[in-house]
Design a protein around this motif. Sequence first.
Motif, mmCIF file in Angstrom:
data_model
loop_
_atom_site.group_PDB
_atom_site.id
_atom_site.type_symbol
_atom_site.label_atom_id
_atom_site.label_comp_id
_atom_site.label_asym_id
_atom_site.label_seq_id
_atom_site.Cartn_x
_atom_site.Cartn_y
_atom_site.Cartn_z
ATOM 1 N N SER A 125 16.043 -4.035 -7.378
ATOM 2 C CA SER A 125 14.648 -4.098 -7.814
ATOM 3 C C SER A 125 13.795 -3.117 -7.019
ATOM 4 O O SER A 125 12.981 -2.368 -7.578
ATOM 5 C CB SER A 125 14.107 -5.523 -7.653
ATOM 6 O OG SER A 125 12.743 -5.583 -8.003
ATOM 7 N N PHE A 126 13.984 -3.093 -5.704
ATOM 8 C CA PHE A 126 13.234 -2.177 -4.843
ATOM 9 C C PHE A 126 13.470 -0.726 -5.262
ATOM 10 O O PHE A 126 12.536 0.076 -5.310
ATOM 11 C CB PHE A 126 13.642 -2.380 -3.380
ATOM 12 C CG PHE A 126 12.873 -1.531 -2.411
ATOM 13 C CD1 PHE A 126 11.648 -1.950 -1.923
ATOM 14 C CD2 PHE A 126 13.378 -0.313 -1.981
ATOM 15 C CE1 PHE A 126 10.920 -1.160 -1.040
ATOM 16 C CE2 PHE A 126 12.665 0.482 -1.085
ATOM 17 C CZ PHE A 126 11.430 0.050 -0.620
ATOM 18 N N ASP A 127 14.708 -0.404 -5.590
ATOM 19 C CA ASP A 127 15.051 0.964 -5.990
ATOM 20 C C ASP A 127 14.346 1.392 -7.277
ATOM 21 O O ASP A 127 14.194 2.584 -7.532
ATOM 22 C CB ASP A 127 16.561 1.120 -6.150
ATOM 23 C CG ASP A 127 17.292 1.114 -4.818
ATOM 24 O OD1 ASP A 127 16.640 1.265 -3.756
ATOM 25 O OD2 ASP A 127 18.529 0.919 -4.831
ATOM 26 N N ARG A 128 13.902 0.421 -8.097
ATOM 27 C CA ARG A 128 13.189 0.732 -9.341
ATOM 28 C C ARG A 128 11.688 0.946 -9.126
ATOM 29 O O ARG A 128 10.987 1.317 -10.052
ATOM 30 C CB ARG A 128 13.416 -0.373 -10.374
ATOM 31 C CG ARG A 128 14.843 -0.451 -10.887
ATOM 32 C CD ARG A 128 14.979 -1.372 -12.093
ATOM 33 N NE ARG A 128 14.534 -2.736 -11.852
ATOM 34 C CZ ARG A 128 15.296 -3.714 -11.355
ATOM 35 N NH1 ARG A 128 16.551 -3.472 -11.011
ATOM 36 N NH2 ARG A 128 14.810 -4.927 -11.193
ATOM 37 N N GLN A 129 11.191 0.724 -7.916
ATOM 38 C CA GLN A 129 9.757 0.876 -7.639
ATOM 39 C C GLN A 129 9.430 2.327 -7.296
ATOM 40 O O GLN A 129 9.675 2.783 -6.179
ATOM 41 C CB GLN A 129 9.333 -0.026 -6.476
ATOM 42 C CG GLN A 129 9.109 -1.444 -6.862
ATOM 43 C CD GLN A 129 8.169 -2.128 -5.874
ATOM 44 O OE1 GLN A 129 7.520 -1.507 -5.047
ATOM 45 N NE2 GLN A 129 8.109 -3.434 -5.965
ATOM 46 N N MET A 147 6.565 3.596 -6.734
ATOM 47 C CA MET A 147 5.556 3.664 -5.668
ATOM 48 C C MET A 147 6.223 3.692 -4.301
ATOM 49 O O MET A 147 5.809 4.458 -3.419
ATOM 50 C CB MET A 147 4.605 2.467 -5.759
ATOM 51 C CG MET A 147 3.605 2.416 -4.623
ATOM 52 S SD MET A 147 2.486 3.822 -4.650
ATOM 53 C CE MET A 147 0.948 2.994 -4.532
ATOM 54 N N MET A 148 7.245 2.883 -4.097
ATOM 55 C CA MET A 148 7.930 2.863 -2.798
ATOM 56 C C MET A 148 8.620 4.204 -2.539
ATOM 57 O O MET A 148 8.609 4.711 -1.425
ATOM 58 C CB MET A 148 8.932 1.704 -2.711
ATOM 59 C CG MET A 148 8.275 0.325 -2.697
ATOM 60 S SD MET A 148 7.224 0.017 -1.257
ATOM 61 C CE MET A 148 5.599 0.037 -2.022
ATOM 62 N N ARG A 149 9.206 4.800 -3.590
ATOM 63 C CA ARG A 149 9.816 6.136 -3.440
ATOM 64 C C ARG A 149 8.759 7.166 -3.070
ATOM 65 O O ARG A 149 8.971 8.008 -2.196
ATOM 66 C CB ARG A 149 10.522 6.556 -4.737
ATOM 67 C CG ARG A 149 11.925 6.049 -4.862
ATOM 68 C CD ARG A 149 12.695 6.753 -5.971
ATOM 69 N NE ARG A 149 12.025 6.783 -7.253
ATOM 70 C CZ ARG A 149 11.999 5.784 -8.132
ATOM 71 N NH1 ARG A 149 12.618 4.654 -7.854
ATOM 72 N NH2 ARG A 149 11.379 5.904 -9.293
ATOM 73 N N THR A 150 7.606 7.106 -3.737
ATOM 74 C CA THR A 150 6.511 8.046 -3.450
ATOM 75 C C THR A 150 6.074 7.953 -1.990
ATOM 76 O O THR A 150 5.783 8.967 -1.359
ATOM 77 C CB THR A 150 5.315 7.759 -4.384
ATOM 78 O OG1 THR A 150 5.731 7.960 -5.733
ATOM 79 C CG2 THR A 150 4.125 8.645 -4.065
ATOM 80 N N LEU A 151 6.060 6.740 -1.455
ATOM 81 C CA LEU A 151 5.637 6.518 -0.071
ATOM 82 C C LEU A 151 6.752 6.791 0.940
ATOM 83 O O LEU A 151 6.505 6.761 2.142
ATOM 84 C CB LEU A 151 5.128 5.086 0.101
ATOM 85 C CG LEU A 151 3.895 4.715 -0.728
ATOM 86 C CD1 LEU A 151 3.592 3.224 -0.605
ATOM 87 C CD2 LEU A 151 2.701 5.570 -0.333
ATOM 88 N N GLY A 152 7.962 7.035 0.469
ATOM 89 C CA GLY A 152 9.092 7.250 1.372
ATOM 90 C C GLY A 152 9.580 5.961 2.018
ATOM 91 O O GLY A 152 10.263 5.991 3.042
ATOM 92 N N ALA A 153 9.232 4.817 1.413
ATOM 93 C CA ALA A 153 9.562 3.505 1.988
ATOM 94 C C ALA A 153 11.035 3.169 1.797
ATOM 95 O O ALA A 153 11.664 3.573 0.812
ATOM 96 C CB ALA A 153 8.691 2.421 1.361
ATOM 97 N N THR A 154 11.572 2.423 2.750
ATOM 98 C CA THR A 154 12.939 1.934 2.665
ATOM 99 C C THR A 154 12.972 0.441 2.954
ATOM 100 O O THR A 154 12.167 -0.076 3.736
ATOM 101 C CB THR A 154 13.874 2.660 3.659
ATOM 102 O OG1 THR A 154 13.347 2.518 4.973
ATOM 103 C CG2 THR A 154 14.004 4.134 3.321
ATOM 104 N N LEU A 155 13.897 -0.214 2.315
ATOM 105 C CA LEU A 155 14.136 -1.642 2.521
ATOM 106 C C LEU A 155 15.106 -1.750 3.690
ATOM 107 O O LEU A 155 16.260 -1.322 3.580
ATOM 108 C CB LEU A 155 14.728 -2.218 1.238
ATOM 109 C CG LEU A 155 14.834 -3.703 1.068
ATOM 110 C CD1 LEU A 155 13.483 -4.382 1.183
ATOM 111 C CD2 LEU A 155 15.430 -4.002 -0.303
#
Length: 136
Positions: free
Chosen positions: A11-15, A17-25
């Motif tokens: 689910s996180f990988d489909r976001q 916005m998180m990719r744009t921010l460079g965020a990682t779980l």
Amino acid sequence: MNDMEARIRASFDRQSMMRTLGATLTAVAPGQVTISAPILPGALQQHGAGHAGLTFSIGDSAAGYAALSLMPETAEVMTVEMKINLMSPALGESLIAEGRVIRPGRRILVVAADVWAVTGASRKHVAMLQGTMIPV
């Protein structure tokens, strides 16, 4: 990796916005999720600190995924409301958001997240979020 963690990570990988921010779980456990994000040049406010939007985005997602980690496999969650207290400028190399479930319920889940600014080995508590998630 167990089924719950795999579902959260997918689910996180489909976001986008998180990719744009460079965020990682960075961590997933029942009722607890940690997300980290670099404080990129494109995520700064006018004083050079990480923008509150970055802080809120990763805090909301960490709290939401903490809630999802306690839900049945077919469920999803959405934020109903989220409050943020910005306690200090987000100065550092990255932010870490530690989300957790305060009270799981059938109709609503009360969640929280703490956000830390990281520089080298030191962390500074910069924000607290509290909110409500609803199963959908």
